[in-house]
Design a protein around this motif. Structure first.
Motif, mmCIF file in Angstrom:
data_model
loop_
_atom_site.group_PDB
_atom_site.id
_atom_site.type_symbol
_atom_site.label_atom_id
_atom_site.label_comp_id
_atom_site.label_asym_id
_atom_site.label_seq_id
_atom_site.Cartn_x
_atom_site.Cartn_y
_atom_site.Cartn_z
ATOM 1 N N GLY A 136 0.809 -1.212 0.000
ATOM 2 C CA GLY A 136 0.000 0.000 0.000
ATOM 3 C C GLY A 136 0.845 1.266 0.000
ATOM 4 N N LEU A 137 1.918 1.275 0.804
ATOM 5 C CA LEU A 137 2.808 2.436 0.844
ATOM 6 C C LEU A 137 3.530 2.627 -0.492
ATOM 7 N N ARG A 176 4.080 5.775 -5.554
ATOM 8 C CA ARG A 176 4.123 5.846 -7.022
ATOM 9 C C ARG A 176 3.029 6.753 -7.562
ATOM 10 N N MET A 177 1.826 6.641 -7.016
ATOM 11 C CA MET A 177 0.726 7.457 -7.517
ATOM 12 C C MET A 177 1.001 8.945 -7.317
ATOM 13 N N VAL A 178 1.413 9.303 -6.119
ATOM 14 C CA VAL A 178 1.673 10.713 -5.828
ATOM 15 C C VAL A 178 2.876 11.205 -6.622
ATOM 16 N N LEU A 191 -5.320 10.137 -13.188
ATOM 17 C CA LEU A 191 -4.673 8.842 -12.988
ATOM 18 C C LEU A 191 -5.694 7.877 -12.403
ATOM 19 N N VAL A 192 -5.814 6.708 -13.018
ATOM 20 C CA VAL A 192 -6.663 5.622 -12.516
ATOM 21 C C VAL A 192 -5.766 4.437 -12.199
ATOM 22 N N VAL A 193 -5.891 3.920 -10.989
ATOM 23 C CA VAL A 193 -5.072 2.793 -10.546
ATOM 24 C C VAL A 193 -5.992 1.687 -10.052
ATOM 25 N N GLY A 237 11.185 8.186 -13.375
ATOM 26 C CA GLY A 237 10.366 7.628 -12.308
ATOM 27 C C GLY A 237 10.569 6.155 -12.078
ATOM 28 N N LYS A 238 10.734 5.364 -13.141
ATOM 29 C CA LYS A 238 10.860 3.918 -13.009
ATOM 30 C C LYS A 238 12.193 3.478 -13.562
#
Length: 567
Positions: free
Chosen positions: A289-290, A295-297, A508-510, A565-566
């Motif tokens: 979850g963390l 990643r989303m933020v 953004l949709v996750v 980012g990745k």
């Protein structure tokens, strides 16, 4: 892929513009090779031919020959999840197909200390007497973990008879007036006026190639499975606390991993008991979850920075981005608050969100008891009361309240849960009237179909079907049998329309999905939902094992993957 074959007789068509991805793949020199262009699904046909070839090889080796154990090796390999075993197809597109969306597979690796095993000497069996010594066994107070004690009920409202939220009258009326069009997965697209079949190119990111770092480390150390640890009885993870719940409701393996779900479980965390055991296998492990929250933020913050740079010469754009200091995330299926707490905890990490920004979480659930548990758990983690708002409403109604990230104009009405300005442990709770005017991201963690989710699909052996494997029921009246059903394809389409804005390049949709998800089918759903560019499927690996898969959709995903980012 099975869904595409069923809908071949009544094909859904998606209109798209010629994308750079489709152009690049079509112009590849590898496409000059001879291909089989017959049939509705070349990818399905390729898999079928591969299976026929494998059957021929088995027949040849049935009478003998070959290395010992080779058949068993092939059998085990076939049982691997799609996301682990699929190969790249980025340059293998047939000439009569188009690729509006590319499926990119990435991998995130998390290392945790073992929670369930207990250290023992090598090659020494531990007896039941030494495993559970009555004098040393810690007693557990179940009431602090799954029930609301008298001291806690003073700060919350009484349990409502209508524990499950129903759709508001205005929204239910709107749904009834709209013609019900059956949702169909897209099998063809329009490219420059020409109809082409949908092809899903698969590309593996460098992070998803080869063995995991944990596997490499274990191989280097010569560690053997089960060498220093053994499983104890009744869910004991080494601290002497046995599973207090009926095993048919909460299996021992979930109880043993309670501190993996919430590291502060012993401080009064509530997950649910025999009355609501679903939360035990629905909550996202804390470390995953963390990671997802981070990643989303990071994606949203990176998108804002790019927008600021691009609009540096335009005063209006610059002022708009500088005034945008609040990241709003909707957790549409918050449950007992695992992901919502992870999002809100980022406010303590200014390196991720920035010095002047904050994350505001809209935690939505149709179950009032779960919202109470989420509020209790958030208070234990010290979450600021302004950073989480609890919404007792149906997820379908909440998602449909937005379009391209902006709240739709809605008629004034009584809140869907008939409450205003209540608080649980200091956190505001209400109905749809508490929804913000703008949202930046939408997180979906819908139910997968229970513990047997891997068997609840019509997709054969290719994996979890996101369309038929996910099914929501929205109540329209107090009668339980009066419901509106929403499948996984419809849910993702609603989410994309609600948050993503192609014109503004925002949103953004996750989606949090099972590890055996069928990535081809999921990406086809994204094509049907009018997603462009890239769908990222991230393997969430814990201690060398794929636990779950997280799908990221939106304009910022491509920028994040191609940037820094990745890695």
């Amino acid at each position: 892929m099975a869904a595409a074959e069923k809908d071949a007789a009544d094909v859904a068509v998606v209109d798209i513009q010629t994308s750079s991805i489709a152009t690049d793949v079509t112009s590849s020199s590898n496409n000059k090779r001879k291909r089989n262009d017959d049939g509705d699904n070349n990818q399905a046909g390729t898999a079928k031919n591969s299976n026929n070839n494998n059957n021929k090889r088995r027949k040849k080796k049935k009478g003998g020959g070959g290395k010992k154990g080779s058949h068993q090796h092939r059998h085990n390999k076939q049982k691997r999840n799609w996301i682990e075993s699929c190969s790249e197809s980025i340059a293998r597109m047939p000439s009569n197909c188009a690729a509006p969306v590319t499926c990119v597979i990435t991998r995130s690796e998390i290392e945790e200390e073992p929670l369930l095993p207990k250290p023992i000497a090598d090659n020494v069996a531990q007896s039941d007497d030494t495993t559970h010594t009555p004098g040393k066994e810690a007693k557990i107070d179940c009431s602090s973990n799954n029930e609301l004690t008298a001291s806690k009920t003073s700060s919350i409202i009484e349990q409502s008879e209508n524990n499950v939220a129903i759709l508001s009258k205005s929204f239910a009326t709107t749904l009834a007036q709209e013609p019900k069009v059956p949702w169909k997965i897209a099998t063809t697209v329009q490219v420059n006026g020409e109809e082409k079949k949908v092809f899903i190119p698969v590309q593996r990111h460098t992070s998803a190639n080869g063995p995991t770092k944990w596997q490499q480390k274990q191989k280097k150390q010569g560690h053997k499975k089960g060498q220093n640890y053994c499983h104890l009885l009744d869910g004991d993870n080494g601290d002497g606390k046995k599973n207090p719940y009926p095993k048919e409701a909460v299996p021992d393996k979930f109880w043993a991993q309670r501190k993996r779900l919430f590291s502060r479980y012993d401080e009064g965390i509530q997950i649910g008991g025999k009355d609501d055991p679903e939360m035990w296998y629905s909550v996202t492990p804390e470390s995953i979850g963390l990671h997802i929250a981070n990643r989303m933020v990071s994606m949203i913050s990176n998108d804002w920075k790019n927008a600021s740079v691009a609009g540096a010469g335009e005063t209006s754009n610059t002022q708009c981005n500088e005034s945008k200091k609040e990241i709003v995330i909707i957790d549409a299926f918050c449950g007992c608050g695992g992901n919502s707490i992870a999002f809100a905890r980022l406010n303590n990490n200014k390196d991720v969100i920035g010095s002047n920004a904050r994350v505001k979480v809209i935690a939505v659930d149709n179950n009032l008891s779960r919202l109470k548990m989420a509020a209790n758990n958030a208070s234990i983690y010290g979450i600021c009361k302004e950073n989480i708002v609890l919404i007792h409403a149906d997820a379908v109604e909440v998602i449909n309240a937005y379009e391209e990230g902006t709240r739709k104009e809605m008629q004034s009405e009584i809140p869907s849960n008939d409450r205003c300005h209540e608080t649980y442990f200091g956190f505001a709770v209400g109905g749809v009237e508490l929804l913000p005017d703008h949202v930046d991201a939408l997180f979906l963690s819908p139910p997968w179909g229970g513990l047997g989710y891997n068997m609840n699909n019509d997709n054969g052996n290719s994996g979890f079907d996101p369309v038929h494997g996910i099914s929501l029921e929205s109540r329209t009246h107090d009668k339980e049998d009066d419901v509106i059903k929403t499948n996984g394809g419809e849910l993702l389409t609603m989410a994309v329309k609600a948050v993503l804005s192609e014109s503004k390049q925002e949103g953004l949709v996750v989606a949090f999905l099972p590890r055996n998800i069928d990535g081809i089918n999921l990406t086809r759903v994204a094509v049907t939902s009018d997603v462009k560019g890239i769908v990222e499927l991230e393997q969430n690996v814990v201690n060398g094992k794929v636990k779950t898969v997280t799908a990221y959709l939106g304009p910022c995903v491509n920028q994040f993957l191609t940037g820094e980012g990745k890695k």
